[in-house]
Design a protein around this motif. Sequence first.
Motif, PDB file in Angstrom:
ATOM      1  N   GLN A  29       0.827  -1.206   0.000  1.00 62.70           N
ATOM      2  CA  GLN A  29       0.000   0.000   0.000  1.00 62.70           C
ATOM      3  C   GLN A  29       0.864   1.259   0.000  1.00 62.70           C
ATOM      4  N   LEU A  30       1.929   1.251   0.769  1.00 59.93           N
ATOM      5  CA  LEU A  30       2.833   2.404   0.801  1.00 59.93           C
ATOM      6  C   LEU A  30       3.495   2.614  -0.559  1.00 59.93           C
ATOM      7  N   LYS A  31       3.795   1.517  -1.239  1.00 64.34           N
ATOM      8  CA  LYS A  31       4.375   1.602  -2.584  1.00 64.34           C
ATOM      9  C   LYS A  31       3.371   2.229  -3.549  1.00 64.34           C
ATOM     10  N   GLN A  32       2.109   1.818  -3.437  1.00 62.89           N
ATOM     11  CA  GLN A  32       1.066   2.390  -4.286  1.00 62.89           C
ATOM     12  C   GLN A  32       0.878   3.878  -4.004  1.00 62.89           C
ATOM     13  N   ASP A  33       0.973   4.270  -2.741  1.00 64.24           N
ATOM     14  CA  ASP A  33       0.852   5.679  -2.375  1.00 64.24           C
ATOM     15  C   ASP A  33       1.956   6.505  -3.034  1.00 64.24           C
ATOM     16  N   ALA A  34       3.164   5.945  -3.084  1.00 60.79           N
ATOM     17  CA  ALA A  34       4.296   6.654  -3.673  1.00 60.79           C
ATOM     18  C   ALA A  34       4.109   6.880  -5.165  1.00 60.79           C
TER      19      ALA A  34
END
Length: 225
Positions: A150-155
């Motif tokens: 999810q953090l990767k998608q946010d980036a």
Amino acid sequence: MKLLQVRKGQFVYYQNELHKVYSVKPLAKKSVLMFRVKDMEQVASKADEVTLYKPKHMDSFLFFGSKYTLIENQPAEEGGYILITKPDPDYMDHYSLNEFEKVESIEGKNVITTRQNTVKSKEFLVMAPGEEANSNDIVYLDKSKVSAEQLKQDAQLEEVLREKNAIRPSIGDVYLNLDNTGTAMVVAIVGEEVTLGTGERITFHELYKADNWSYLYNINDGEFK
């Protein structure tokens, strides 16, 4: 802080993510209408499903895919954004709690926004682009519950939203069929799917990537691309 009463403009956490309330419908089963701040996705919930949050100096968050940090006592810049945290509008102004406003011009410490509101310096925090050192990340209520994926998608969210916005058609858009030189107008949009005047239904992405459809113009403004 759980809420028994919710009002328009409040920042709340819903399912661990930061949202802003844009409307309250007291008689509805899910009375709280919100959008997720990071991507503007709309959702409805019950009042007891949200947790209140009051934004403050040095909070950082994602706003439509881009990271910003709230700064007090910093001059606003033309073209930048402010968050109105202590609204005290004059009778000619139209804004309320936690409005995101874009700055059109500066008048001393006050600003004129693109919506022609005059906002006093004491009413807003500047949304400084980027994540300031030692800022408080408020994208999630509990970041420990957020997956690495999810953090990767946010980036990558800013780029994804930019492409999504670029490919989103409008009612009245006319496309040329390169296979038969016929034309078709977008007559309906439901979710991520458009209906052409030919009766064909196709998603935004499929239409954008299609080899046989090319954007021609919008019938409402007559401008060719």
